[in-house]
Design a protein around this motif. Sequence first.
Motif, mmCIF file in Angstrom:
data_model
loop_
_atom_site.group_PDB
_atom_site.id
_atom_site.type_symbol
_atom_site.label_atom_id
_atom_site.label_comp_id
_atom_site.label_asym_id
_atom_site.label_seq_id
_atom_site.Cartn_x
_atom_site.Cartn_y
_atom_site.Cartn_z
ATOM 1 N N ALA A 1 0.844 -1.194 0.000
ATOM 2 C CA ALA A 1 0.000 0.000 0.000
ATOM 3 C C ALA A 1 0.877 1.241 0.000
ATOM 4 O O ALA A 1 2.105 1.168 0.135
ATOM 5 C CB ALA A 1 -0.912 -0.003 1.226
ATOM 6 N N THR A 2 0.261 2.395 -0.148
ATOM 7 C CA THR A 2 1.017 3.630 0.048
ATOM 8 C C THR A 2 1.379 3.740 1.526
ATOM 9 O O THR A 2 0.767 3.101 2.394
ATOM 10 C CB THR A 2 0.199 4.863 -0.362
ATOM 11 N N ASP B 1 -1.762 4.928 3.509
ATOM 12 C CA ASP B 1 -2.797 3.916 3.713
ATOM 13 C C ASP B 1 -2.349 2.849 4.709
ATOM 14 O O ASP B 1 -3.135 2.412 5.569
ATOM 15 C CB ASP B 1 -3.167 3.260 2.380
ATOM 16 N N ARG C 1 4.935 4.442 -2.430
ATOM 17 C CA ARG C 1 4.924 3.051 -1.990
ATOM 18 C C ARG C 1 6.354 2.610 -1.686
ATOM 19 O O ARG C 1 7.274 2.884 -2.469
ATOM 20 C CB ARG C 1 4.328 2.139 -3.070
#
Length: 279
Positions: free
Chosen positions: A18-19, A22, A78
């Motif tokens: 995920a980033t 997030d 990311r």
Amino acid sequence: MSVIRIKQWAAPIDARKATILDAALDAGVPYPHGCRSGECGACKCRLLAGQVKSYGYSPDALSKRECAAGLILACRSRPVGDIEIAWLDDAAPSPQHAIQTLDATVIGREQATHDITRLHLEAAGQPLTFSAGQYAELGFGGLPTRPYSMANIPGNGPLEFHIRQLQGGLVSNYVANELCVGDPVKIEGPYGSAQLRENAARPMLLVAGGSGLAPIKSILLAALALPWRGAIHLYHGVRDARDLYDVGLLSELASRHRFRFVPVLSAPATATSPHHGFV
């Protein structure tokens, strides 16, 4: 599996492809953030170790000079392997609420202006827990979700949203022309770090443009419900008098609570307001 380490947070975080933002939010980290789309820069942080893959963002959110100095946007980055980051010293974390996914129903809708629809939603089961000024992702009729700010004071009552109809806007045109009372709505949130700090009680300057009044209204109502000691000034900027809304409510509250409310017109059709300019 890549691991994210944050200087201001003791426990490492599983990046899970995920980033950074997030992954941090999913892990319960009160990570400073705003738009989650690379437009505001609120999640700007310093990459201390490791590498990231960055995706498109606005140069207003992160300049070339900042990028060269090792700054990244957590919402657009990311991890490539293990990394270590630190959010900026002036980006103090806000109170964190768990991200909820709720089913809701439209229980009311009205035209606030010629192009702004006011929606009232009732969540099924538990209410949405949020701080004044935050937003949620709303899903209508199987369309892509869009972020809209809550305009009501946090609590157990209906959720209020102000949705402006945009030319060519897929979701905003659906809300304006097709959404009906009784229709289902998906809610995910809350998000955003631009929120009322209830223990601050300092002078507060609130500035809103158009339907951006929604989060400002929530912040104002929440502050007025407290023993807020600081002065409050609210400026609401629109193009013309027909774009103003909630003037009666805000004027009445200003009179009762002795804060200053100033509507500002940038392109009035007639000279009806003493306050002209661009907000």
